[in-house]
Write a protein that holds these residues in place. Sequence first.
Motif, PDB file in Angstrom:
ATOM      1  N   GLY A   1       8.923  21.600  -8.187  1.00 60.00           N
ATOM      2  CA  GLY A   1       9.423  20.277  -8.500  1.00 60.00           C
ATOM      3  C   GLY A   1       9.086  19.769  -9.881  1.00 60.00           C
ATOM      4  N   THR A   2       8.368  20.547 -10.650  1.00 63.26           N
ATOM      5  CA  THR A   2       8.028  20.125 -12.000  1.00 63.26           C
ATOM      6  C   THR A   2       7.939  21.362 -12.879  1.00 63.26           C
ATOM      7  OG1 THR A   2       6.454  18.902 -13.361  1.00 63.26           O
ATOM      8  CG2 THR A   2       5.550  20.220 -11.593  1.00 63.26           C
ATOM      9  N   ALA A   3       8.199  21.159 -14.163  1.00 64.96           N
ATOM     10  CA  ALA A   3       8.155  22.300 -15.076  1.00 64.96           C
ATOM     11  C   ALA A   3       6.742  22.878 -15.111  1.00 64.96           C
ATOM     12  CB  ALA A   3       8.610  21.881 -16.461  1.00 64.96           C
ATOM     13  N   ARG A   4       5.775  22.024 -15.391  1.00 67.54           N
ATOM     14  CA  ARG A   4       4.373  22.431 -15.414  1.00 67.54           C
ATOM     15  C   ARG A   4       3.536  21.240 -14.986  1.00 67.54           C
ATOM     16  NH1 ARG A   4       4.146  25.888 -21.158  1.00 67.54           N
ATOM     17  NH2 ARG A   4       5.696  27.431 -20.510  1.00 67.54           N
ATOM     18  N   GLU A   5       2.494  21.506 -14.226  1.00 66.80           N
ATOM     19  CA  GLU A   5       1.604  20.438 -13.807  1.00 66.80           C
ATOM     20  C   GLU A   5       0.280  20.547 -14.545  1.00 66.80           C
ATOM     21  OE1 GLU A   5       0.407  20.482  -9.731  1.00 66.80           O
ATOM     22  OE2 GLU A   5      -0.519  22.453  -9.856  1.00 66.80           O
ATOM     23  N   PHE A   6      -0.288  19.401 -14.810  1.00 70.32           N
ATOM     24  CA  PHE A   6      -1.574  19.312 -15.485  1.00 70.32           C
ATOM     25  C   PHE A   6      -2.673  19.820 -14.558  1.00 70.32           C
ATOM     26  CE2 PHE A   6      -4.663  17.631 -18.334  1.00 70.32           C
ATOM     27  CZ  PHE A   6      -5.632  16.973 -17.594  1.00 70.32           C
ATOM     28  N   VAL A   7      -3.525  20.699 -15.086  1.00 65.66           N
ATOM     29  CA  VAL A   7      -4.659  21.217 -14.330  1.00 65.66           C
ATOM     30  C   VAL A   7      -5.938  20.502 -14.756  1.00 65.66           C
ATOM     31  CG1 VAL A   7      -6.067  23.255 -13.855  1.00 65.66           C
ATOM     32  CG2 VAL A   7      -3.570  23.472 -14.055  1.00 65.66           C
ATOM     33  N   GLY A   8      -6.145  20.434 -16.046  1.00 64.91           N
ATOM     34  CA  GLY A   8      -7.323  19.764 -16.569  1.00 64.91           C
ATOM     35  C   GLY A   8      -7.389  19.915 -18.064  1.00 64.91           C
ATOM     36  N   GLY A   9      -8.257  19.138 -18.695  1.00 67.16           N
ATOM     37  CA  GLY A   9      -8.360  19.217 -20.138  1.00 67.16           C
ATOM     38  C   GLY A   9      -9.620  18.572 -20.667  1.00 67.16           C
ATOM     39  N   ILE A  10      -9.811  18.737 -21.974  1.00 71.10           N
ATOM     40  CA  ILE A  10     -11.005  18.229 -22.633  1.00 71.10           C
ATOM     41  C   ILE A  10     -10.643  17.743 -24.024  1.00 71.10           C
ATOM     42  CG2 ILE A  10     -11.597  20.551 -23.506  1.00 71.10           C
ATOM     43  CD1 ILE A  10     -14.556  19.784 -23.041  1.00 71.10           C
ATOM     44  N   THR A  11     -11.205  16.603 -24.422  1.00 71.64           N
ATOM     45  CA  THR A  11     -11.033  16.156 -25.802  1.00 71.64           C
ATOM     46  C   THR A  11     -12.027  16.921 -26.661  1.00 71.64           C
ATOM     47  OG1 THR A  11     -12.604  14.347 -25.456  1.00 71.64           O
ATOM     48  CG2 THR A  11     -10.280  13.849 -25.145  1.00 71.64           C
ATOM     49  N   TRP A  12     -11.509  17.549 -27.727  1.00 70.56           N
ATOM     50  CA  TRP A  12     -12.341  18.486 -28.458  1.00 70.56           C
ATOM     51  C   TRP A  12     -13.519  17.803 -29.144  1.00 70.56           C
ATOM     52  CZ3 TRP A  12     -12.275  23.423 -27.659  1.00 70.56           C
ATOM     53  CH2 TRP A  12     -13.046  24.248 -28.478  1.00 70.56           C
ATOM     54  N   SER A  13     -13.282  16.642 -29.709  1.00 67.78           N
ATOM     55  CA  SER A  13     -14.318  16.003 -30.515  1.00 67.78           C
ATOM     56  C   SER A  13     -15.492  15.528 -29.676  1.00 67.78           C
ATOM     57  CB  SER A  13     -13.726  14.821 -31.283  1.00 67.78           C
ATOM     58  OG  SER A  13     -13.114  13.916 -30.382  1.00 67.78           O
ATOM     59  N   ASP A  14     -15.227  14.942 -28.513  1.00 60.63           N
ATOM     60  CA  ASP A  14     -16.317  14.333 -27.753  1.00 60.63           C
ATOM     61  C   ASP A  14     -16.424  14.812 -26.308  1.00 60.63           C
ATOM     62  OD1 ASP A  14     -14.572  11.116 -27.533  1.00 60.63           O
ATOM     63  OD2 ASP A  14     -13.986  13.166 -27.036  1.00 60.63           O
TER      64      ASP A  14
END
Length: 126
Positions: free
Chosen positions: A42-55
């Motif tokens: 139902g979606t092209a790609r789903e978000f799994v997780g992430g991190i802001t590089w600076s902090d």
Amino acid sequence: QVQLVESGGGLVQAGDSLRLSCAASGLTFFPSPLVWFRPAPGTAREFVGGITWSDGILRYADSVKGRFTISRDKAKNTMYLQMNSLKPEDTAVYYCAGARARTIATMDLLRTYHYWGQGTQVTVSS
């Protein structure tokens, strides 16, 4: 030219662990955040997780909270996705993506990202 290269995928059994890597190169500035997406029904790609590089601010999809952990090694320009207690429904190609500017509010949106890796296949057998 920014390049993101994923590695670490493979075939495992349910309950096993894998660690994916996303190595960034060709940077004149560092994309932030770096995240993982995977295809989903139902979606092209789903978000799994992430991190802001600076902090190092972390975000996870509800479906992986408590099982997946994201970290980064600034010296190696590499992000990691430690996946524990894998389930067959985690089977997918996992893509690393980077944005041109720091954001938290839109970290989970596909349109935020300008740079993509080629993906690494994770297959979890039952």
